[in-house]
Design an enzyme around this catalytic site. Structure first.
Site, short mmCIF file in Angstrom:
data_model
loop_
_atom_site.label_atom_id
_atom_site.label_comp_id
_atom_site.label_asym_id
_atom_site.label_seq_id
_atom_site.Cartn_x
_atom_site.Cartn_y
_atom_site.Cartn_z
N TYR A 286 0.70 -1.08 -0.09
CA TYR A 286 -0.07 -0.06 0.02
C TYR A 286 0.98 1.15 -0.04
O TYR A 286 2.19 1.23 0.39
CB TYR A 286 -0.92 0.23 1.37
CG TYR A 286 -0.21 0.34 2.56
CD1 TYR A 286 -0.48 1.76 3.16
CD2 TYR A 286 0.67 -0.49 3.21
CE1 TYR A 286 -0.07 1.93 4.50
CE2 TYR A 286 1.19 -0.15 4.59
CZ TYR A 286 0.79 1.07 4.86
OH TYR A 286 1.42 1.42 6.35
N GLU B 240 12.21 2.56 14.30
CA GLU B 240 11.24 3.37 14.00
C GLU B 240 9.99 3.56 14.82
O GLU B 240 10.05 2.77 15.67
CB GLU B 240 10.96 3.01 12.45
CG GLU B 240 10.30 1.79 12.26
CD GLU B 240 10.34 1.51 10.67
OE1 GLU B 240 10.33 2.52 9.59
OE2 GLU B 240 9.99 0.36 10.59
N LEU C 264 11.23 1.20 7.07
CA LEU C 264 10.60 1.58 5.86
C LEU C 264 11.33 2.80 5.31
O LEU C 264 11.97 3.66 6.08
CB LEU C 264 9.14 2.43 6.11
CG LEU C 264 8.29 2.79 5.05
CD1 LEU C 264 8.19 1.36 4.06
CD2 LEU C 264 7.05 3.11 5.56
N LYS D 101 6.44 -1.92 2.09
CA LYS D 101 5.36 -1.42 2.61
C LYS D 101 4.25 -2.43 2.43
O LYS D 101 3.19 -2.08 1.76
CB LYS D 101 4.98 -0.14 2.00
CG LYS D 101 4.11 0.71 2.82
CD LYS D 101 4.11 2.13 2.22
CE LYS D 101 3.24 3.15 3.26
NZ LYS D 101 3.70 3.33 4.43
#
Length: 286
Positions: free
Chosen positions: A33, A182, A206, A150
């Site tokens: 996504y 993160e 990411l 992702k």
């Protein structure tokens, strides 16, 4: 008001959009996504999101169903049909519906499932929380090893958000081998003096589109950027901290695990980078 959504080539009322129970996104989290912010009715950093979508699809051996121009046309049409001035466009591509449940990938040529929808978020750019900052907790990072893709498998980040909510704070920073990877849905940074410290790109995090833009702007503003691991203790001793994401842009972080970072208020670096990012992205919006 019923939203118009996009499903496999058609623009439909959200109440009429249906996906098969055999879709691999539903059964296997076999999909990717992207989320693109909208400011002033225009798309923010769209080319970056398109490029990362292609990378995610390539890493999972999935075919991209559209060209960048086609994706742009779909996004613009949805923004127009739903009258979005400030908000987001969510895009999801799954490996499709093979007709039954099987761990093996579907036969070549199985059409992917393509879904897009909008979310109106008035005041997205003028979020008052940016003036007070986020508080975060640290939690163990127990996600799979390909966080650079992702994917739609977001169960643990969702659990992290709920841990943060239960603790009465805004988000959680994930920690692996003693170092921050993160946030649950964002990249994490600390600031010491004029030096911005953030984890280097790898499979561990990411590859944030907002991250790339913000670090570029920071270097152009003569700020030093150091890409390396940092610990929770380092964060507690930092002058300031912040996160970046497509929807939060640049958001100051003022507390971790109950300890104030710096003065416990948004720092000058984060505040300035948010201003620069929003200004530059508005100029380049499509």
């Amino acid at each position: 008001m019923t939203r118009t959504v996009y499903l496999n080539g058609d623009y439909l009322p959200e109440t009429e959009a249906k996906v098969s129970v055999f879709d691999r996104g539903f059964l296997m989290a076999d999909g990717v996504y992207e989320v693109t912010s909208v400011l002033g009715g225009k798309l923010i950093d769209f080319a970056g999101h398109c490029a990362r979508l292609q990378r995610s699809l390539d890493e999972l051996a999935m075919t991209n169903p559209h060209t960048p121009d086609e994706w742009l046309a779909i996004h613009r049409e949805l923004v127009a049909r739903n009258g979005i001035d400030e908000g987001m466009v969510y895009l999801q591509v799954t490996r499709g519906n093979p007709g039954d449940r099987d761990f093996a990938f579907p036969p070549a040529g199985t059409p992917p499932t393509v879904v897009l929808f909008t979310q109106a978020k008035a005041g997205l750019a003028d979020n008052p929380v940016a003036k007070t900052g986020w508080k975060v907790i640290s939690i163990p990072d127990i996600r799979w090893g390909r966080r650079d893709i992702k994917t739609v498998q977001l169960l643990y980040p969702s659990m992290g958000k709920m841990m943060a909510k239960a603790a009465g704070v805004d988000d959680a920073w994930l920690v692996e081998d003693g170092c921050v990877t993160e946030g649950t849905s964002n990249n994490a940074y600390i600031v010491k003096g004029n030096r911005i410290i953030t984890r280097a790109l790898s499979n561990d995090i990411l590859h944030g589109i907002t991250r790339a833009a913000v670090l570029r702007f920071a270097r152009e503003a003569q700020m030093e950027v150091e890409e390396r691991n940092f610990t929770v203790d380092e964060a507690k001793q930092a002058d300031e901290a912040f996160i970046t994401s497509a929807s939060a842009f640049v958001m100051p972080v003022v507390e971790i695990d109950g300890a104030a970072i710096g003065t416990g208020t948004p720092g000058n670096v984060a505040t300035r980078l948010r201003e620069i990012y929003l200004d530059e992205m508005r100029k380049a919006a499509v």
